[in-house]
Design an enzyme around this catalytic site. Structure first.
Site, PDB file in Angstrom:
ATOM      1  CB  SER A  35      47.616  37.945  40.608  1.00 15.32           C
ATOM      2  OG  SER A  35      48.107  39.073  39.888  1.00 15.32           O
ATOM      3  CG  HIS A  42      43.931  38.448  39.948  1.00 18.20           C
ATOM      4  ND1 HIS A  42      44.009  38.032  38.733  1.00 18.20           N
ATOM      5  CD2 HIS A  42      44.481  39.398  40.345  1.00 18.20           C
ATOM      6  CE1 HIS A  42      44.874  38.918  37.998  1.00 18.20           C
ATOM      7  NE2 HIS A  42      45.128  39.723  39.198  1.00 18.20           N
TER       8      HIS A  42
END
Length: 408
Positions: free
Chosen positions: A282, A347
């Site tokens: 991610s 993220h």
């Protein structure tokens, strides 16, 4: 003057006659994408025929004569761009380095300033209106409209792209992630929420705070995922966004964004969520997607991709779903206390890289990155962050007496 080992025609010859007398020397223009063995000599030989005074410049009138003589050897879109440059050059002359950059497709800051000055408008039809294109050409045209905000860049890219090398980087990373996932799926006999298996974190790939001295884990964690739901979302965004970006900007630039996002993700976790492990790509995926979306927003009027508002909304929905899944999993009761579930902070590290360094890289399609001061500013900030995070990992855990989960 001789740049390619031949005696040139007399200076008092007209540019067209002089160029035709040396027809063999200008055959290199038939493939402007592939430089000859000695490009500087070849380009210099041609340039000098239009610069009898050896001033290092040719007038736009002589440049137009060159294009009129040899325009049939160039791609039509490239010829259109070069004519636009000649028509809108405020200085009335073109220097040798600009000439070399134009003919060899080199990213050039000076070329961008020259080609965009004076509110230049291309006179030909838009690339989208062309008919009779093959499947591969339509794909390249589609990618151009997906990623580039200016028609001049789209046409230049359309004529220059050759599928050599192919977009191998994103495809290789995706295949590697699928192979790793399949391996752990069969080994753990689990395909959903693999992280709930007691053996999941025992491999050599995932980042774990107890094993933070093993430096490769700050990157290798990207090849593991918590389950098929995690892999599917990342893989979809990675392929749909990453492959077109690699086709336009090249593997080196996309590697820089992706790797910086992955590294920033693991380091951000080690600083802000010190007891949590990390898995998943991610960080790199969010770096690419956020850089692309920010580039679309910043060049909204120039981006001509279809349904761009709807597609941007769908991209944000996918990112939000994936991020929400990660947050939920982080605070979900651990399957094997006291080891916590993987962190979601990676993220955010990827988004930070995408909105800074990534945007600068994607905005400058036709420019060298080393010429961009903003790129160096963000790169220095990123390097400073990495150094601070390294020192944090070396000293902060012991100074703060952090209680880490047991060794996996």
């Amino acid at each position: 003057m001789s740049g390619g080992g031949r005696e040139l025609p007399p200076v008092n010859c007209s540019p067209a006659v002089a160029a035709n007398a040396e027809g063999d020397a200008i055959e290199v223009l038939e493939s402007a994408d592939i430089l000859p063995v000695a490009p500087e000599d070849q380009w210099k030989s041609l340039f000098d025929k239009y610069d009898p005074e050896s001033s290092g410049f040719i007038s736009t009138e002589r440049f137009r004569d060159l294009l009129a003589t040899h325009g049939s050897e160039l791609d039509p879109h490239k010829l259109e761009v070069l004519l636009a440059l000649a028509d809108n050059n405020a200085d009335g002359k073109i220097c040798y380095q600009d000439f070399v950059n134009l003919m060899s497709n080199k990213r050039s800051n000076s070329f961008r300033r020259a080609i965009l000055q004076g509110g230049r408008q291309l006179k030909g039809s838009a690339l989208r209106e062309e008919v009779g294109l093959g499947l591969s050409q339509r794909l390249v045209r589609h990618v151009a409209y997906e990623t580039l905000p200016r028609e001049v860049d789209r046409k230049w890219y359309f004529d220059s792209y050759t599928y050599c090398p192919p977009p191998w980087l994103i495809l290789f990373i995706t295949v590697a992630e699928v192979v790793v996932f399949m391996y752990y799926g069969f080994q753990l006999d689990r395909w959903v929420l693999q992280v709930s298996s007691p053996s999941y974190l025992k491999g050599p790939l995932p980042y774990h705070p107890q094993l933070r001295s093993q430096a490769w884990r700050y990157l290798s964690y990207a090849f593991m995922h918590t389950g098929i739901e995690h892999l599917s979302l990342n893989m979809a965004m990675q392929l749909l966004v990453g492959v077109p970006l690699e086709m336009v900007h090249g593997a080196l630039r996309i590697t820089l964004i992706y790797v910086c996002g992955v590294l920033a993700g693991s380091l951000a976790v080690s600083v802000t969520d010190m007891t949590a492990p990390v898995v998943g790509s991610s960080g790199g995926v969010y770096a690419l997607v956020s850089a692309h979306l920010a580039n679309v927003v910043m060049n909204w009027s120039g981006m001509k991709c279809q349904f761009k508002l709807f597609r941007m909304a769908m991209a944000l929905v996918c990112m939000s779903v994936e991020f929400g899944r990660a947050v939920w999993l982080r605070f979900y009761p651990q399957a094997f206390p006291p080891c916590p579930n993987p962190s979601f902070v990676a993220h955010l590290g990827g988004v930070a890289v995408g909105l800074t360094m990534g945007v600068v890289i994607l905005q400058n399609y036709e420019q060298r990155l080393q010429e961009q001061s903003l790129f160096w500013i963000f790169f220095c900030v990123y390097t400073l962050f990495v150094l601070c995070a390294v020192f944090w990992n070396v000293f902060a855990y012991s100074l703060l007496d952090v209680r880490l989960p047991p060794h996996p």
